[in-house]
Design a protein around this motif. Structure first.
Motif, PDB file in Angstrom:
ATOM      1  N   GLY A  26       8.921  13.612  23.314  1.00  0.00           N
ATOM      2  CA  GLY A  26       7.792  14.230  24.013  1.00  0.00           C
ATOM      3  C   GLY A  26       7.639  15.691  23.635  1.00  0.00           C
ATOM      4  N   ASN A  55      12.789  12.037  33.413  1.00  0.00           N
ATOM      5  CA  ASN A  55      13.526  12.575  34.566  1.00  0.00           C
ATOM      6  C   ASN A  55      13.690  14.087  34.409  1.00  0.00           C
ATOM      7  OD1 ASN A  55      15.228  12.909  36.779  1.00  0.00           O
ATOM      8  ND2 ASN A  55      17.021  12.707  35.469  1.00  0.00           N
ATOM      9  N   ARG A  66      11.217  23.057  32.303  1.00  0.00           N
ATOM     10  CA  ARG A  66      11.083  21.601  32.452  1.00  0.00           C
ATOM     11  C   ARG A  66      10.842  20.915  31.111  1.00  0.00           C
ATOM     12  NH1 ARG A  66       6.023  19.305  32.907  1.00  0.00           N
ATOM     13  NH2 ARG A  66       6.257  18.113  34.805  1.00  0.00           N
ATOM     14  N   ILE A  95      12.619  21.575  28.426  1.00  0.00           N
ATOM     15  CA  ILE A  95      13.834  21.658  27.597  1.00  0.00           C
ATOM     16  C   ILE A  95      14.487  20.287  27.475  1.00  0.00           C
ATOM     17  CG2 ILE A  95      16.119  22.704  27.355  1.00  0.00           C
ATOM     18  CD1 ILE A  95      15.090  25.134  28.871  1.00  0.00           C
ATOM     19  N   HIS A 144      17.514  17.541  26.068  1.00  0.00           N
ATOM     20  CA  HIS A 144      18.980  17.487  26.030  1.00  0.00           C
ATOM     21  C   HIS A 144      19.486  17.542  24.587  1.00  0.00           C
ATOM     22  CE1 HIS A 144      23.050  15.831  26.419  1.00  0.00           C
ATOM     23  NE2 HIS A 144      22.709  15.099  25.367  1.00  0.00           N
ATOM     24  N   TYR A 186      22.446  17.839  29.416  1.00  0.00           N
ATOM     25  CA  TYR A 186      22.078  17.363  30.746  1.00  0.00           C
ATOM     26  C   TYR A 186      23.318  17.003  31.577  1.00  0.00           C
ATOM     27  CZ  TYR A 186      17.108  16.876  29.333  1.00  0.00           C
ATOM     28  OH  TYR A 186      15.816  17.102  28.914  1.00  0.00           O
ATOM     29  N   ARG A 201      18.177   6.382  25.029  1.00  0.00           N
ATOM     30  CA  ARG A 201      18.855   6.705  23.775  1.00  0.00           C
ATOM     31  C   ARG A 201      18.654   8.178  23.441  1.00  0.00           C
ATOM     32  NH1 ARG A 201      21.601   4.318  20.058  1.00  0.00           N
ATOM     33  NH2 ARG A 201      21.472   2.283  21.036  1.00  0.00           N
ATOM     34  N   CYS A 230      19.172  13.565  19.857  1.00  0.00           N
ATOM     35  CA  CYS A 230      19.417  14.995  19.582  1.00  0.00           C
ATOM     36  C   CYS A 230      19.825  15.235  18.134  1.00  0.00           C
ATOM     37  CB  CYS A 230      20.457  15.568  20.556  1.00  0.00           C
ATOM     38  SG  CYS A 230      22.159  15.119  20.200  1.00  0.00           S
ATOM     39  N   LEU A 234      21.478   9.666  26.850  1.00  0.00           N
ATOM     40  CA  LEU A 234      21.381  10.865  27.666  1.00  0.00           C
ATOM     41  C   LEU A 234      22.374  10.770  28.813  1.00  0.00           C
ATOM     42  CD1 LEU A 234      17.592  11.770  28.066  1.00  0.00           C
ATOM     43  CD2 LEU A 234      19.155  12.257  26.209  1.00  0.00           C
TER      44      LEU A 234
HETATM   45  C1  LIG Z   1      13.412  17.373  31.394  1.00  0.00           C
HETATM   46  S1  LIG Z   1      12.430  16.309  30.429  1.00  0.00           S
HETATM   47  C2  LIG Z   1      12.330  17.211  28.933  1.00  0.00           C
HETATM   48  C3  LIG Z   1      10.916  17.441  28.511  1.00  0.00           C
HETATM   49  C4  LIG Z   1      10.233  16.219  28.001  1.00  0.00           C
HETATM   50  N1  LIG Z   1      10.560  16.007  26.605  1.00  0.00           N
HETATM   51  C5  LIG Z   1       8.721  16.267  28.200  1.00  0.00           C
HETATM   52  O1  LIG Z   1       7.994  15.847  27.301  1.00  0.00           O
HETATM   53  O2  LIG Z   1       8.273  16.709  29.248  1.00  0.00           O
HETATM   54  C6  LIG Z   1      13.597  15.027  30.124  1.00  0.00           C
HETATM   55  C7  LIG Z   1      13.057  13.851  29.340  1.00  0.00           C
HETATM   56  O3  LIG Z   1      12.827  14.187  27.967  1.00  0.00           O
HETATM   57  C8  LIG Z   1      13.280  13.139  27.100  1.00  0.00           C
HETATM   58  N2  LIG Z   1      14.442  13.654  26.330  1.00  0.00           N
HETATM   59  C9  LIG Z   1      15.095  14.812  26.524  1.00  0.00           C
HETATM   60  N3  LIG Z   1      16.089  14.982  25.653  1.00  0.00           N
HETATM   61  C10 LIG Z   1      16.090  13.904  24.852  1.00  0.00           C
HETATM   62  C11 LIG Z   1      16.899  13.481  23.764  1.00  0.00           C
HETATM   63  N4  LIG Z   1      17.922  14.206  23.297  1.00  0.00           N
HETATM   64  N5  LIG Z   1      16.610  12.274  23.194  1.00  0.00           N
HETATM   65  C12 LIG Z   1      15.598  11.521  23.626  1.00  0.00           C
HETATM   66  N6  LIG Z   1      14.776  11.856  24.674  1.00  0.00           N
HETATM   67  C13 LIG Z   1      15.024  13.034  25.274  1.00  0.00           C
HETATM   68  C14 LIG Z   1      13.683  11.985  28.011  1.00  0.00           C
HETATM   69  O4  LIG Z   1      12.538  11.172  28.197  1.00  0.00           O
HETATM   70  C15 LIG Z   1      14.047  12.693  29.315  1.00  0.00           C
HETATM   71  O5  LIG Z   1      13.902  11.839  30.459  1.00  0.00           O
END
Ligand SMILES: C[S@@+](CC[C@H](N)C(=O)[O-])C[C@H]1O[C@@H](n2cnc3c(N)ncnc32)[C@H](O)[C@@H]1O
Length: 282
Positions: A128, A170, A198, A200, A202, A240, A264, A267, A276
């Motif tokens: 995202g 989440n 929000r 950031i 992992h 996280y 999954r 990173c 995660l």
């Molecule tokens: C706190 S949000 C981070 C911001 C998010 N990427 C967004 O678009 O708003 C946490 C979500 O981002 C995604 N995410 C964060 N770190 C990730 C990672 N290392 N690998 C895959 N998805 C990740 C997951 O969907 C997770 O539930």
């Protein structure tokens, strides 16, 4: 670049990408610079005594704040963490009851964002949006607070369950501070009310880590500091599993969850743990 920050943030936060992406990033959430707690949260009204030496800089001989709670920052006014101080200790900054100067070296998180950061779509679709820095950020610098609604544990659990069922991202983190006699738990949800933190993602090898910082109340600010020098343009990440401020505890969490619930991890770090981290107590 579209500005998504609130006026009171000291440094502009911008979005790079299309207007549609910018809209999607900010849709449905209200920007705040620091966390907000409702009246049900114990400690939200509790301001503690400040120091009293008008016009002087604080040092641990004369400053009540530092004398009682210890100093975590270098005294040179750069706002950097002092590497010789135990990084599990909570930080108490000079607060609105203190009569020291606004430039006092023991006011860092309270002074807000200092670096330029931006939100962008991540090159890996599944991740995202992401947050990255426009500036070089030195190791030990405060970057930003993980701001959101401070909620009770039962409400965090209810919201998490809702997000899990709908397979929504989440955002809730639970900070735990361990003392010899008890664990203080602070639940922060930036899903609807939050700041740039929000976005950031992992990483299993992150460049930011949490410290709890108390400024005007006993409810801590979840402050993210650079754990290494961060070049301009680099994505900002934290682990996280590290919201729990005691080392090692998160390692056992992955084995206690349903396989279907795991996300999954993309990173890409050599020591990636594949999924995660997940907090079963939410
Ligand atoms: C706190 S949000 C981070 C911001 C998010 N990427 C967004 O678009 O708003 C946490 C979500 O981002 C995604 N995410 C964060 N770190 C990730 C990672 N290392 N690998 C895959 N998805 C990740 C997951 O969907 C997770 O539930």
């Amino acid at each position: 670049m579209e500005d998504i920050s609130q006026g009171a943030e000291r440094v502009r936060i911008s979005f790079s990408g299309t207007a549609e992406d910018a809209h999607a990033a900010v849709e449905g959430f209200t920007y705040v610079c620091s966390s907000i707690a409702d009246g049900q949260i114990v400690g939200s009204e509790c301001a503690y005594d400040g120091c009293d030496h008008t016009g002087l800089s604080c040092d641990d001989v004369v400053c009540g704040c530092v004398g009682v709670h210890g100093a975590a920052y270098k005294r040179d006014g750069t706002g950097m963490l002092d590497p010789s101080v135990d990084d599990h200790m909570p930080i108490f900054e000079c607060n609105s009851n203190c009569s020291c100067e606004a430039s006092c070296w023991n006011r860092v998180v309270g002074r807000g964002l200092r670096w330029k950061v931006f939100v962008a779509k991540h090159a890996i679709r599944s991740k995202g949006f992401m947050l990255a820095s426009l500036d070089f950020i030195p190791k030990g610098a405060f970057v930003l607070e993980y701001a959101g609604e401070i909620i009770r544990a039962d409400e965090a659990e209810r919201r998490w369950e809702y997000q899990r069922k709908l397979k929504l991202p989440n955002y809730i983190i639970c900070i735990r501070e361990h003392t010899t006699s008890r664990i203080f738990r602070t639940n922060i949800d930036p899903s609807v009310v939050g700041n740039a933190a929000r976005f950031i993602n992992h990483s299993c090898e992150p460049n930011l880590a949490f410290r709890t910082v108390r400024i005007n109340s006993m409810i801590p600010s979840a402050a993210l500091f650079a754990t290494q020098d961060i070049p301009a343009g680099q994505e900002l990440t934290f682990d996280y599993g590290d919201a729990c401020l005691i080392s090692g505890e998160d390692a056992s969490l992955d084995s206690r969850i349903e396989k279907d619930d795991r996300i999954r991890c993309d990173c890409g770090a050599p020591s990636c743990r594949q999924f995660l981290p997940y907090d079963v107590t939410l």
